[in-house]
Scaffold this active site. Structure first.
Site, PDB file in Angstrom:
ATOM      1  N   ARG A   1       0.822  -1.229   0.000  1.00  0.00           N
ATOM      2  CA  ARG A   1       0.000   0.000   0.000  1.00  0.00           C
ATOM      3  C   ARG A   1       0.851   1.272   0.000  1.00  0.00           C
ATOM      4  NH1 ARG A   1      -2.694  -3.256   3.357  1.00  0.00           N
ATOM      5  NH2 ARG A   1      -4.573  -4.152   2.461  1.00  0.00           N
TER       6      ARG A   1
ATOM      7  N   LYS B   1       2.317  11.666 -10.827  1.00  0.00           N
ATOM      8  CA  LYS B   1       1.418  10.862 -11.661  1.00  0.00           C
ATOM      9  C   LYS B   1       2.153   9.593 -12.063  1.00  0.00           C
ATOM     10  CE  LYS B   1      -1.630  13.908 -14.272  1.00  0.00           C
ATOM     11  NZ  LYS B   1      -1.919  14.399 -15.625  1.00  0.00           N
TER      12      LYS B   1
ATOM     13  N   GLU C   1       8.783  19.540 -24.354  1.00  0.00           N
ATOM     14  CA  GLU C   1       8.084  19.870 -23.105  1.00  0.00           C
ATOM     15  C   GLU C   1       8.648  21.157 -22.494  1.00  0.00           C
ATOM     16  OE1 GLU C   1       5.477  18.245 -22.079  1.00  0.00           O
ATOM     17  OE2 GLU C   1       5.636  16.163 -22.716  1.00  0.00           O
TER      18      GLU C   1
ATOM     19  N   LYS D   1       6.661  23.380 -13.270  1.00  0.00           N
ATOM     20  CA  LYS D   1       5.840  22.187 -13.028  1.00  0.00           C
ATOM     21  C   LYS D   1       5.483  22.079 -11.542  1.00  0.00           C
ATOM     22  CE  LYS D   1       4.432  17.691 -13.788  1.00  0.00           C
ATOM     23  NZ  LYS D   1       4.439  16.505 -14.593  1.00  0.00           N
TER      24      LYS D   1
ATOM     25  N   GLU E   1      -5.139  17.548 -10.600  1.00  0.00           N
ATOM     26  CA  GLU E   1      -5.659  18.042 -11.874  1.00  0.00           C
ATOM     27  C   GLU E   1      -7.154  18.353 -11.850  1.00  0.00           C
ATOM     28  OE1 GLU E   1      -3.704  16.333 -15.247  1.00  0.00           O
ATOM     29  OE2 GLU E   1      -5.316  16.957 -16.581  1.00  0.00           O
TER      30      GLU E   1
ATOM     31  N   ARG F   1      -3.658  22.587 -13.324  1.00  0.00           N
ATOM     32  CA  ARG F   1      -2.750  21.550 -13.855  1.00  0.00           C
ATOM     33  C   ARG F   1      -3.063  21.212 -15.310  1.00  0.00           C
ATOM     34  NH1 ARG F   1      -0.135  16.435 -10.498  1.00  0.00           N
ATOM     35  NH2 ARG F   1       1.123  15.648 -12.205  1.00  0.00           N
TER      36      ARG F   1
ATOM     37  N   ASN G   1      -1.270  20.449 -20.254  1.00  0.00           N
ATOM     38  CA  ASN G   1      -1.677  19.670 -21.425  1.00  0.00           C
ATOM     39  C   ASN G   1      -1.619  20.479 -22.714  1.00  0.00           C
ATOM     40  OD1 ASN G   1      -2.234  17.236 -20.060  1.00  0.00           O
ATOM     41  ND2 ASN G   1      -4.057  18.212 -19.209  1.00  0.00           N
TER      42      ASN G   1
ATOM     43  N   HIS H   1      -1.062  18.811 -25.985  1.00  0.00           N
ATOM     44  CA  HIS H   1      -1.175  17.377 -25.728  1.00  0.00           C
ATOM     45  C   HIS H   1      -2.424  16.718 -26.309  1.00  0.00           C
ATOM     46  CE1 HIS H   1       2.319  17.882 -23.252  1.00  0.00           C
ATOM     47  NE2 HIS H   1       2.325  16.603 -22.915  1.00  0.00           N
TER      48      HIS H   1
ATOM     49  N   HIS I   1      -1.486  13.799 -28.424  1.00  0.00           N
ATOM     50  CA  HIS I   1      -1.876  12.412 -28.133  1.00  0.00           C
ATOM     51  C   HIS I   1      -2.591  11.784 -29.329  1.00  0.00           C
ATOM     52  CE1 HIS I   1      -1.756  13.136 -23.504  1.00  0.00           C
ATOM     53  NE2 HIS I   1      -0.601  12.722 -23.967  1.00  0.00           N
TER      54      HIS I   1
ATOM     55  N   HIS J   1       6.961  11.293 -28.161  1.00  0.00           N
ATOM     56  CA  HIS J   1       5.995  12.094 -27.402  1.00  0.00           C
ATOM     57  C   HIS J   1       6.258  13.610 -27.506  1.00  0.00           C
ATOM     58  CE1 HIS J   1       3.141  13.268 -24.359  1.00  0.00           C
ATOM     59  NE2 HIS J   1       4.110  13.895 -23.705  1.00  0.00           N
TER      60      HIS J   1
END
Ligand SMILES: NC(=O)c1ccc[n+]([C@@H]2O[C@H](COP(=O)([O-])OP(=O)(O)OC[C@H]3O[C@@H](n4cnc5c(N)ncnc54)[C@H](O)[C@@H]3O)[C@@H](O)[C@H]2O)c1
Ligand SMILES: [Zn+2]
Length: 376
Positions: free
Chosen positions: A130, A152, A194, A236, A246, A250, A254, A257, A261, A275
């Protein structure tokens, strides 16, 4: 967020979210600081390193040497590199391996690698017992400026990229820019996509600075790299501190993105488009859409495109190698993006350089037109 800039060589950013706080260290040849960090923690019974073949070849020996000098002998797991490593089978492999090594909750697991290792190891660390503490040692530019910060974690679903994951903040992030020397040029450039994103959404002065640099010399200039990783990490961290899960600001991260994506999916997440390359191309599309909606002016767009071109990025979809990409396919993929709510298209656009903005319920006709112009 606290930044200590007293030491010319090493930068220290403190990230404090609602749930925890941790430090990011940035500099050249600073790997030995991992031992200093570990020595502050009494009662660690074991340390485990998860990395991948390519990174291990260049950097594992040095990390082991440093740990050994401090009488630490870690468990080591080396997996195969590549995006496909972000899978259920590897989550099982890493997590069961950790348990087989009898790790305890107060122990540390070190993810040594790019964003793929960071996402996978972060996920395993969040579920084994956990939650075990994870240290990220990001080795790609993309991981140093982006994926190692913010907690993330993810693997890929058969239904799409990064759809399975957790939030698990690291205990410590060590970004040694000297490790970037061994990156392939194209991987370095991908991470740079980025970096430009941060400048565009939040920091016009940073963009001015980036614009003045000679991209072809950046990868070997560790002083400039330290600055680039520092400014990007600050942006960031600041955003993550304000919005850990998010719910609001946040989303700005994106920028480029949603288009990016879709392009990555349309090209099969292959070497056709990495990417960060997709983010740069997606940024160009988002800029043209911003202009259609009377946000950023044409002059600034030309400046940004010029910078992308001089850094070696493609700025139009039709420049991509391989088969043509279908407009309807792209539109469908855009609608599958996580940012679409109740079938409304919400996109991060740019008011001007340094000022990103979330625009809700964008007219799909405008999106289609921007894609069409980029396809021809
Ligand atoms: N968690 C987040 O917030 C977040 C944010 C952005 C991206 N990501 C994820 O990050 C991944 C992309 O990250 P990436 O570009 O680092 O991919 P990656 O980990 O696959 O690394 C790219 C390539 O560089 C190689 N490499 C890494 N470090 C090296 C070094 N020092 N020397 C030589 N080669 C090296 C790797 O072996 C790989 O071939 C994607 O899966 C993406 O979804 C996550
Ligand atoms: Zn990204």
């Amino acid at each position: 967020m606290r930044v200590n800039t007293n030491d010319g060589k090493m930068k220290n950013i403190k990230v404090a979210t609602k749930t925890c706080s941790y430090e990011i260290l940035i500099g050249r040849n600073i790997l030995e600081h991992i031992s200093l960090f570990l020595n502050q923690h009494n009662g660690i019974k074991s340390i485990s390193i998860v990395t991948e073949d390519r990174v291990a070849k260049y950097h594992l020996t040095n990390l082991l040497k440093i740990l050994k000098q401090n009488k630490l002998s870690p468990n080591i797991l080396v997996i195969r590199p590549g995006e496909s490593a972000k899978s259920w089978s590897n989550i099982k492999k890493v997590t069961e391996w950790l348990i087989s090594k009898k790790v305890e909750r107060r122990d540390f697991i070190i993810g040594l690698g790019g964003g793929v290792i960071g996402d996978l190891v972060g996920f395993s660390a969040s579920i084994a017992l956990r939650g075990i503490r994870v240290i990220h040692v990001p080795t790609s530019l993309l991981a140093q400026v982006d994926s190692a910060i913010g907690g993330k974690t993810s693997i890929n679903s058969i239904h799409g990229k990064n759809l399975i994951g957790t939030f698990h903040q690291p205990a410590f992030v060590l970004s040694d820019v000297s490790m970037l020397r061994t990156l392939r040029k194209r991987d370095f450039r991908s991470g740079y996509g980025e970096v430009v994103k941060y400048a565009l959404i939040k920091d016009a002065n940073f963009f001015d600075w980036l614009e003045k640099q000679d991209f072809s010399n950046l990868q070997r200039n560790e002083e400039k790299l330290t600055y680039i990783v520092e400014v990007s990490s600050q942006i960031k961290s600041m955003i993550v501190e304000k919005d850990e899960t998010e719910q609001g600001i946040r989303a700005l991260l994106n920028f480029g993105h949603t288009f990016g994506h879709a392009l990555e999916a349309a090209t099969g997440y292959s070497d056709r488009l990495l990417h960060g390359e997709a983010v740069a191309l997606g940024s160009c599309l988002a800029l043209n859409l911003s202009n259609k909606l009377n946000l950023i002016d044409q002059e600034q767009i030309l400046r940004i495109e010029k910078h992308f071109v001089s850094s070696g990025f493609k700025t139009k979809i039709k420049q991509l190698p391989g088969e043509n990409i279908d407009l309807n396919l792209l539109m469908n993929l855009i609608y599958q993006d996580k940012k679409v709510t109740s079938n409304q298209l919400n996109l991060v656009l740019l008011n001007k350089i340094g000022e990103g903005i979330l625009v809700k319920d964008v007219d799909p006709e405008n999106v289609k037109n921007v894609l069409l112009e980029s396809l021809k």
